[in-house]
Motif scaffolding. Structure first.
Motif, PDB file in Angstrom:
ATOM      1  N   ARG A 115       0.843  -1.193   0.000  1.00 57.84           N
ATOM      2  CA  ARG A 115       0.000   0.000   0.000  1.00 57.84           C
ATOM      3  C   ARG A 115       0.882   1.249   0.000  1.00 57.84           C
ATOM      4  O   ARG A 115       1.944   1.266   0.623  1.00 57.84           O
ATOM      5  CB  ARG A 115      -0.923   0.020   1.223  1.00 57.84           C
ATOM      6  CG  ARG A 115      -1.924  -1.125   1.231  1.00 57.84           C
ATOM      7  CD  ARG A 115      -2.802  -1.100   2.467  1.00 57.84           C
ATOM      8  NE  ARG A 115      -3.734  -2.202   2.496  1.00 57.84           N
ATOM      9  CZ  ARG A 115      -4.940  -2.179   1.948  1.00 57.84           C
ATOM     10  NH1 ARG A 115      -5.359  -1.072   1.338  1.00 57.84           N
ATOM     11  NH2 ARG A 115      -5.739  -3.227   1.999  1.00 57.84           N
TER      12      ARG A 115
ATOM     13  N   VAL B  88       2.374   4.874   0.963  1.00 56.38           N
ATOM     14  CA  VAL B  88       2.472   5.632   2.207  1.00 56.38           C
ATOM     15  C   VAL B  88       1.553   6.843   2.104  1.00 56.38           C
ATOM     16  O   VAL B  88       1.665   7.642   1.170  1.00 56.38           O
ATOM     17  CB  VAL B  88       3.927   6.076   2.464  1.00 56.38           C
ATOM     18  CG1 VAL B  88       4.011   6.917   3.734  1.00 56.38           C
ATOM     19  CG2 VAL B  88       4.839   4.861   2.550  1.00 56.38           C
ATOM     20  N   GLY B  89       0.628   6.955   3.025  1.00 55.54           N
ATOM     21  CA  GLY B  89      -0.359   8.028   2.965  1.00 55.54           C
ATOM     22  C   GLY B  89       0.211   9.378   3.388  1.00 55.54           C
ATOM     23  O   GLY B  89       1.411   9.532   3.646  1.00 55.54           O
TER      24      GLY B  89
ATOM     25  N   GLN C  31      -0.542  11.094   6.135  1.00 57.52           N
ATOM     26  CA  GLN C  31      -0.857  11.368   7.541  1.00 57.52           C
ATOM     27  C   GLN C  31       0.086  12.412   8.140  1.00 57.52           C
ATOM     28  O   GLN C  31      -0.353  13.307   8.878  1.00 57.52           O
ATOM     29  CB  GLN C  31      -0.784  10.067   8.355  1.00 57.52           C
ATOM     30  CG  GLN C  31      -1.949   9.110   8.130  1.00 57.52           C
ATOM     31  CD  GLN C  31      -1.778   8.231   6.909  1.00 57.52           C
ATOM     32  OE1 GLN C  31      -0.825   8.391   6.150  1.00 57.52           O
ATOM     33  NE2 GLN C  31      -2.700   7.304   6.698  1.00 57.52           N
TER      34      GLN C  31
ATOM     35  N   ASP D  65      -7.647   7.552   9.079  1.00 54.69           N
ATOM     36  CA  ASP D  65      -7.386   7.055   7.727  1.00 54.69           C
ATOM     37  C   ASP D  65      -7.504   8.132   6.654  1.00 54.69           C
ATOM     38  O   ASP D  65      -7.493   7.827   5.459  1.00 54.69           O
ATOM     39  CB  ASP D  65      -8.334   5.900   7.393  1.00 54.69           C
ATOM     40  CG  ASP D  65      -9.805   6.328   7.418  1.00 54.69           C
ATOM     41  OD1 ASP D  65     -10.087   7.454   7.894  1.00 54.69           O
ATOM     42  OD2 ASP D  65     -10.655   5.539   6.960  1.00 54.69           O
TER      43      ASP D  65
ATOM     44  N   GLY E 266      -5.404  10.230   5.622  1.00 54.21           N
ATOM     45  CA  GLY E 266      -4.204  10.333   4.797  1.00 54.21           C
ATOM     46  C   GLY E 266      -4.168   9.360   3.637  1.00 54.21           C
ATOM     47  O   GLY E 266      -3.324   9.494   2.740  1.00 54.21           O
ATOM     48  N   ASP E 267      -5.064   8.367   3.633  1.00 48.90           N
ATOM     49  CA  ASP E 267      -5.129   7.408   2.537  1.00 48.90           C
ATOM     50  C   ASP E 267      -6.261   7.715   1.560  1.00 48.90           C
ATOM     51  O   ASP E 267      -6.454   6.985   0.596  1.00 48.90           O
ATOM     52  CB  ASP E 267      -5.328   5.984   3.094  1.00 48.90           C
ATOM     53  CG  ASP E 267      -4.187   5.558   3.995  1.00 48.90           C
ATOM     54  OD1 ASP E 267      -3.024   5.861   3.646  1.00 48.90           O
ATOM     55  OD2 ASP E 267      -4.455   4.934   5.040  1.00 48.90           O
ATOM     56  N   ASP E 268      -6.998   8.773   1.827  1.00 53.09           N
ATOM     57  CA  ASP E 268      -8.152   9.135   0.999  1.00 53.09           C
ATOM     58  C   ASP E 268      -7.824  10.376   0.168  1.00 53.09           C
ATOM     59  O   ASP E 268      -7.768  11.493   0.701  1.00 53.09           O
ATOM     60  CB  ASP E 268      -9.368   9.414   1.898  1.00 53.09           C
ATOM     61  CG  ASP E 268     -10.634   9.656   1.097  1.00 53.09           C
ATOM     62  OD1 ASP E 268     -10.545   9.892  -0.125  1.00 53.09           O
ATOM     63  OD2 ASP E 268     -11.720   9.612   1.696  1.00 53.09           O
TER      64      ASP E 268
ATOM     65  N   VAL F 221       0.238   9.627  -4.065  1.00 49.62           N
ATOM     66  CA  VAL F 221      -0.707   8.693  -3.456  1.00 49.62           C
ATOM     67  C   VAL F 221      -1.676   8.156  -4.508  1.00 49.62           C
ATOM     68  O   VAL F 221      -1.933   6.941  -4.576  1.00 49.62           O
ATOM     69  CB  VAL F 221      -1.484   9.376  -2.304  1.00 49.62           C
ATOM     70  CG1 VAL F 221      -2.648   8.503  -1.845  1.00 49.62           C
ATOM     71  CG2 VAL F 221      -0.554   9.661  -1.131  1.00 49.62           C
TER      72      VAL F 221
ATOM     73  N   GLU G 111       0.218   5.702  -6.828  1.00 43.51           N
ATOM     74  CA  GLU G 111       0.539   4.424  -6.217  1.00 43.51           C
ATOM     75  C   GLU G 111      -0.711   3.600  -5.936  1.00 43.51           C
ATOM     76  O   GLU G 111      -0.696   2.370  -6.042  1.00 43.51           O
ATOM     77  CB  GLU G 111       1.336   4.640  -4.927  1.00 43.51           C
ATOM     78  CG  GLU G 111       2.742   5.176  -5.153  1.00 43.51           C
ATOM     79  CD  GLU G 111       3.553   4.286  -6.088  1.00 43.51           C
ATOM     80  OE1 GLU G 111       3.501   3.048  -5.908  1.00 43.51           O
ATOM     81  OE2 GLU G 111       4.212   4.821  -6.984  1.00 43.51           O
ATOM     82  N   GLN G 112      -1.813   4.263  -5.579  1.00 37.79           N
ATOM     83  CA  GLN G 112      -3.057   3.530  -5.401  1.00 37.79           C
ATOM     84  C   GLN G 112      -3.526   2.937  -6.725  1.00 37.79           C
ATOM     85  O   GLN G 112      -4.040   1.811  -6.775  1.00 37.79           O
ATOM     86  CB  GLN G 112      -4.140   4.441  -4.815  1.00 37.79           C
ATOM     87  CG  GLN G 112      -3.950   4.760  -3.342  1.00 37.79           C
ATOM     88  CD  GLN G 112      -5.068   5.611  -2.782  1.00 37.79           C
ATOM     89  OE1 GLN G 112      -5.898   6.152  -3.512  1.00 37.79           O
ATOM     90  NE2 GLN G 112      -5.106   5.755  -1.468  1.00 37.79           N
TER      91      GLN G 112
ATOM     92  N   ARG H  94      -1.421  -0.087  -7.456  1.00 37.36           N
ATOM     93  CA  ARG H  94      -1.853  -1.223  -6.630  1.00 37.36           C
ATOM     94  C   ARG H  94      -3.098  -1.867  -7.227  1.00 37.36           C
ATOM     95  O   ARG H  94      -3.204  -3.092  -7.308  1.00 37.36           O
ATOM     96  CB  ARG H  94      -2.129  -0.751  -5.203  1.00 37.36           C
ATOM     97  CG  ARG H  94      -2.532  -1.860  -4.238  1.00 37.36           C
ATOM     98  CD  ARG H  94      -2.685  -1.313  -2.828  1.00 37.36           C
ATOM     99  NE  ARG H  94      -2.942  -2.375  -1.860  1.00 37.36           N
ATOM    100  CZ  ARG H  94      -4.154  -2.825  -1.566  1.00 37.36           C
ATOM    101  NH1 ARG H  94      -5.220  -2.264  -2.122  1.00 37.36           N
ATOM    102  NH2 ARG H  94      -4.308  -3.809  -0.682  1.00 37.36           N
TER     103      ARG H  94
END
Length: 457
Positions: A73, A75-76, A78, A97, A99-101, A165, A168-169, A172
């Motif tokens: 995953r 790195v967010g 955050q 969460d 930082g992942d959105d 982000v 990379e998402q 993935r």
């Protein structure tokens, strides 16, 4: 109506569609699910599941695997969000969460930008910053130049972080699509429509998610005797099975025959979108560093990770697209539009291994090298009809049907189940604890090994 324990097991199986659990552990979950439901399994399914689950982590004395049970995953943001919260007074409390959105990260950047009168995308440090007079006119004259610059730089870095982000998402998701088709995109409601369908989807996805082994031969086939037994349960009760959900991961004729034309068309549109997204990734990797197309051997500067992930996703999407076209009876589309497969890049040591063992380049490489590039075909810049693909295949003595160049992939026969090996950079290691030590020491990585490596050799 499922019992609470059965529903939790079904949710665990659904969660595995976005994870990388060993097929043995998924087989154990399926066993537990059927037991919680009180389902009487036929002897073939019971025997196949028992054979796989015997090697699940719950049944092994150490209960440990050295391999990650999730896809990497990104790195967010955050850390950047925490810094923004300390500098900008208008920002609300954010969930852990956030930082992942990407949507929340962008919302924070926009809201924080309002405090210093900065619009989203204004990142030029020389042209977009406000001077003292402009800050005064904007109503933030009390903010010093130093404090203003600190906030401006942070938001500029946050926009760059947001782009990473998202990228990379996307990578993935492309990786999961290449290995497991649309399994990760299945909603729980659709997945849970039928238990037998869910069991087959979860197991075949876990098999697809297995890591590649360092070899000069073919990789392990996905469809094995356990998958065959689970699919047979669907064949025995076709009216109960959720064939539309199964078609997300296993687009064979016997599955698609049970899916309505409307659902087939819905899947076709979805795979069209995947093909276009993946083609953009391939083109971007190609433009950054064109590959040695005639050999597809990795050279210095090639982004082999991105290319191979995208190539696998392209071939998976293409295989589903071809199968759907054929099931819908739209064969004439392929007469005009028949994009080719995309080979993965091969490491030079593997290519050398092939030559030393009497082999050579895969015949598909020669076909790929002569056909138009996929993104050129999708954009309509170059034509790639079926007749062209067939003529190139004939020139290189490649069967276009058996090689899935002009048709959907042929249905494979089930292979015997074999337990998942512990891998260190693709090399099989018998003991997972030893595998952890070798991995941390850098063994088989191709990089300089630390002193710890010598202690284990």
């Amino acid at each position: 109506m499922l019992s609470p324990s059965a529903e939790q097991l079904l949710r665990d199986l659904h969660a595995s569609l976005s994870q990388r659990k060993r097929p043995e552990d998924v087989a154990r979950l399926i066993q537990d699910l059927y037991a919680a439901q009180g389902t009487d399994l036929d002897p073939a399914t019971e025997e196949a599941l028992a054979k796989a689950a015997e090697h699940s982590l719950r049944n092994l004395w150490h209960g440990y695997t050295s391999m990650l049970e999730d896809f990497a995953r990104p790195v967010g943001a955050q850390r950047q969000l925490a810094r923004a919260k300390s500098l900008f007074t208008s920002l609300p409390e954010l969930p852990a969460d956030a930082g992942d959105d990407p949507a929340r990260i962008e919302a924070v950047i926009r809201r924080a930008g309002e405090e210093i009168r900065r619009s989203y995308g204004q990142n030029d440090f020389g042209l977009d910053r406000l001077n003292r007079a402009e800050r005064t006119a904007a109503g933030i004259g009390e903010m010093s130049k130093r404090q203003y610059n600190k906030r401006f730089r942070l938001l500029r870095r946050m926009e760059a972080k947001l782009a990473r982000v998202i990228h990379e998402q996307h990578r993935r998701e492309v990786t999961m699509t290449g290995k497991g088709a649309l399994a990760h995109a299945l909603s729980y409601e659709l997945f849970a429509t039928d238990t037998d369908s869910a069991a087959f989807i979860a197991y075949i996805t876990a098999r697809g998610y297995m890591r590649s082994v360092f070899t000069n031969g073919s990789q392990r086939q996905v469809y094995d005797e356990v998958a065959e037994a689970l699919l047979q349960r669907l064949r025995d009760a076709p009216g109960r099975a959720c064939w539309y959900a199964v078609a997300h991961v296993y687009p064979k004729a016997e599955v698609l025959a049970h899916v309505s034309d409307e659902d087939l068309a819905r899947l076709l549109v979805r795979w069209n979108g995947v093909l276009r997204q993946v083609a953009e990734l391939l083109e971007d990797a190609w433009n950054r560093h064109p590959l040695e197309r005639d050999t597809m051997i990795v050279r210095r500067g090639d982004d082999s990770s991105t290319w191979n992930q995208a190539a696998q996703a392209w071939n998976t999407a293409r295989a589903h697209w071809f199968a759907l076209i054929e099931e819908l009876g739209q064969h004439e589309i392929l007469d005009r539009f028949c994009p080719g497969k995309v080979p993965r890049l091969v490491a030079s040591d593997v290519a050398y291994w092939h030559r030393m063992s009497g082999g050579g380049l895969h015949p598909d490489t020669y076909v790929w090298a002569e056909l138009p590039l996929p993104w050129e075909v999708l954009r309509g810049e170059k034509e790639c009809p079926r007749s062209l693909v067939e003529s190139v295949c004939a020139r290189h003595r490649v069967d276009p049907v058996a090689g899935a160049w002009t048709t959907a992939r042929p249905t494979a026969k089930a292979v015997s189940f074999r337990r998942t090996p512990e891998l260190v950079h693709g090399v099989s290691v018998a003991d997972p604890l030893m595998a952890s030590a070798l991995r941390s020491a850098g063994v088989f990585s191709g990089k300089n090994k630390r002193a710890a490596a010598q202690e284990w050799l």
